[in-house]
Design an enzyme around this catalytic site. Structure first.
Site, PDB file in Angstrom:
ATOM      1  N   LEU A   1       0.832  -1.200   0.000  1.00 36.16           N
ATOM      2  CA  LEU A   1       0.000   0.000   0.000  1.00 36.16           C
ATOM      3  C   LEU A   1       0.869   1.253   0.000  1.00 36.16           C
ATOM      4  O   LEU A   1       0.459   2.290  -0.532  1.00 36.16           O
ATOM      5  CB  LEU A   1      -0.938   0.010   1.209  1.00 36.16           C
ATOM      6  CG  LEU A   1      -1.949   1.162   1.214  1.00 36.16           C
ATOM      7  CD1 LEU A   1      -2.910   1.038   0.040  1.00 36.16           C
ATOM      8  CD2 LEU A   1      -2.716   1.212   2.521  1.00 36.16           C
ATOM      9  N   TYR A   2       2.058   1.164   0.577  1.00 38.66           N
ATOM     10  CA  TYR A   2       2.975   2.306   0.503  1.00 38.66           C
ATOM     11  C   TYR A   2       3.230   2.675  -0.947  1.00 38.66           C
ATOM     12  O   TYR A   2       3.080   3.836  -1.352  1.00 38.66           O
ATOM     13  CB  TYR A   2       4.302   1.967   1.199  1.00 38.66           C
ATOM     14  CG  TYR A   2       5.411   2.950   0.894  1.00 38.66           C
ATOM     15  CD1 TYR A   2       5.318   4.278   1.294  1.00 38.66           C
ATOM     16  CD2 TYR A   2       6.535   2.551   0.172  1.00 38.66           C
ATOM     17  CE1 TYR A   2       6.328   5.188   0.995  1.00 38.66           C
ATOM     18  CE2 TYR A   2       7.549   3.448  -0.123  1.00 38.66           C
ATOM     19  CZ  TYR A   2       7.437   4.764   0.287  1.00 38.66           C
ATOM     20  OH  TYR A   2       8.435   5.661  -0.019  1.00 38.66           O
ATOM     21  N   ALA A   3       3.616   1.693  -1.760  1.00 38.94           N
ATOM     22  CA  ALA A   3       3.884   1.948  -3.168  1.00 38.94           C
ATOM     23  C   ALA A   3       2.621   2.440  -3.876  1.00 38.94           C
ATOM     24  O   ALA A   3       2.675   3.363  -4.689  1.00 38.94           O
ATOM     25  CB  ALA A   3       4.406   0.678  -3.835  1.00 38.94           C
TER      26      ALA A   3
ATOM     27  N   SER B   1       0.117   4.050  -2.580  1.00 41.26           N
ATOM     28  CA  SER B   1      -0.232   5.407  -2.149  1.00 41.26           C
ATOM     29  C   SER B   1       0.645   6.445  -2.827  1.00 41.26           C
ATOM     30  O   SER B   1       0.186   7.540  -3.176  1.00 41.26           O
ATOM     31  CB  SER B   1      -0.127   5.529  -0.623  1.00 41.26           C
ATOM     32  OG  SER B   1       1.224   5.479  -0.180  1.00 41.26           O
ATOM     33  N   LYS B   2       1.924   6.116  -3.041  1.00 38.98           N
ATOM     34  CA  LYS B   2       2.807   7.060  -3.733  1.00 38.98           C
ATOM     35  C   LYS B   2       2.470   7.130  -5.221  1.00 38.98           C
ATOM     36  O   LYS B   2       2.528   8.203  -5.837  1.00 38.98           O
ATOM     37  CB  LYS B   2       4.269   6.662  -3.533  1.00 38.98           C
ATOM     38  CG  LYS B   2       4.728   6.669  -2.077  1.00 38.98           C
ATOM     39  CD  LYS B   2       4.646   8.046  -1.449  1.00 38.98           C
ATOM     40  CE  LYS B   2       5.851   8.887  -1.793  1.00 38.98           C
ATOM     41  NZ  LYS B   2       5.866  10.178  -1.054  1.00 38.98           N
TER      42      LYS B   2
END
Length: 332
Positions: free
Chosen positions: A151-153, A155-156
């Site tokens: 989700l980090y990737a 979200s970016k």
């Protein structure tokens, strides 16, 4: 120039603000001083910045839209460098809401502020993690980023997409910059090089993920700062260069910020061993969920745009970090 930097007490924000202050710019820094990692380290960075008369600090969260709008209205920035984010690949697996709040909602608030109070150039921090499961290396900026591993990737990547839409609709010049494993003094304690250094010096075992078969394109912090400073004046509203990612419908561009020299993880550990003068106690582990096996930046576009790419070798960068750690952290 009048430059607003979000995440100014973070690792990259601190170094960029310090460089820009030295170059004579007026800086407004925004940071929530979140407790994701040691707030004391953030306050120590901030204290160094606050020695400069041309630096103003606002302790606020970019999720607070009225406060962010007021900061833009009063400071009237010419350049905005958006670095504030919830970082960490593995943290996103256990705390996904943090990434939605900071990286999506916070970025939306920043885009709205740039819409209401137009700026000369918005520079948006992204990450090599957006390339996800893409096996084609070196990573070209034109490659697909539709298979994020965390989700980090995601979200970016969402931040990049939102930025393009605002750039198109409201003609805001924007550059999304994909960082590749940034390291150096005053770095984040959750990063592998920091953890390895601390544990090797303490005689504790280190976990070698993916049984040592991973590699990363490491970027020394001073090289990244130089890259960002050069990009501030390369607004994406001119003529495209060869291999450009300049949007056909918006003053918007995506650029890799990496040197294009990936290093195997075990070689990286050996550089830390040399710098510390100690041998690591190694524990081989499988690849954690969400981790990429390797990263490798194409730096061709960056070189065409600014005549520069990250170039500090690990053999220089790691000893600088270890010296800083021994002086500033180990002695506390």
């Amino acid at each position: 120039m009048r430059v607003l930097i979000t995440g100014c007490a973070g690792f990259i924000g601190f170094h960029l603000a310090r460089r820009m202050l030295a170059d004579g710019h007026v800086i407004c820094g925004i940071d929530s001083l979140s407790a994701y990692y040691d707030v004391g380290l953030k306050r120590r960075r901030l204290a160094l910045l606050q020695k400069a008369e041309s630096f103003e600090f606002l302790h606020q969260d970019i999720a607070d839209k009225p406060a962010l709008d007021e900061a833009f209205k009063r400071f009237a920035p010419e350049i905005v460098v958006h670095l504030a984010a919830q970082a960490g690949v593995r943290h996103s697996i256990t705390h996904p809401q943090d990434y939605v709040s900071a990286n999506i909602c916070g970025t939306f608030n920043l885009l709205e502020a740039c819409r209401a109070f137009p700026v000369r150039h918005l520079m948006l921090a992204s990450t090599s993690s957006v390339y996800g499961a893409n096996p084609d290396m070196p990573y070209q900026e034109t490659a697909s980023v539709m298979q994020p591993l965390t989700l980090y990737a995601a979200s970016k990547g969402a931040g990049e997409l939102m930025a393009h839409s605002y750039s198109h609709l409201f003609k805001i010049p924007m550059t999304a910059i994909r960082f590749f494993t940034v390291y150096g003094p005053w770095g984040r304690p959750d990063m592998a090089y920091y953890i390895f250094t601390r544990q090797i010096l303490a005689g504790q075992p280190i976990d070698i993920n993916n049984n040592g078969q991973s590699s990363r394109d490491f970027t020394y912090i001073d090289d990244l700062v130089e890259t960002l400073c050069r990009l501030t004046v390369v607004t994406p509203d001119g003529v495209a260069v060869d291999g450009d990612t300049l949007s056909p419908v918006a003053p918007y561009r995506v650029v890799n910020a990496g040197g294009g020299q990936p290093m195997p993880l075990l070689d990286f550990v050996r550089e830390i061993e040399k710098a510390t003068g100690k041998t690591a106690i190694r524990q081989m582990r499988p690849l954690p969920a969400g981790d990429a096996t390797g990263t490798f930046a194409s730096s061709a576009l960056l070189q065409r745009l600014v005549g520069y790419k990250p170039q500090t070798p690990i053999s220089i960068g790691i000893p600088r970090f270890v010296d800083w750690y021994r002086r500033e952290i180990e002695t506390i």
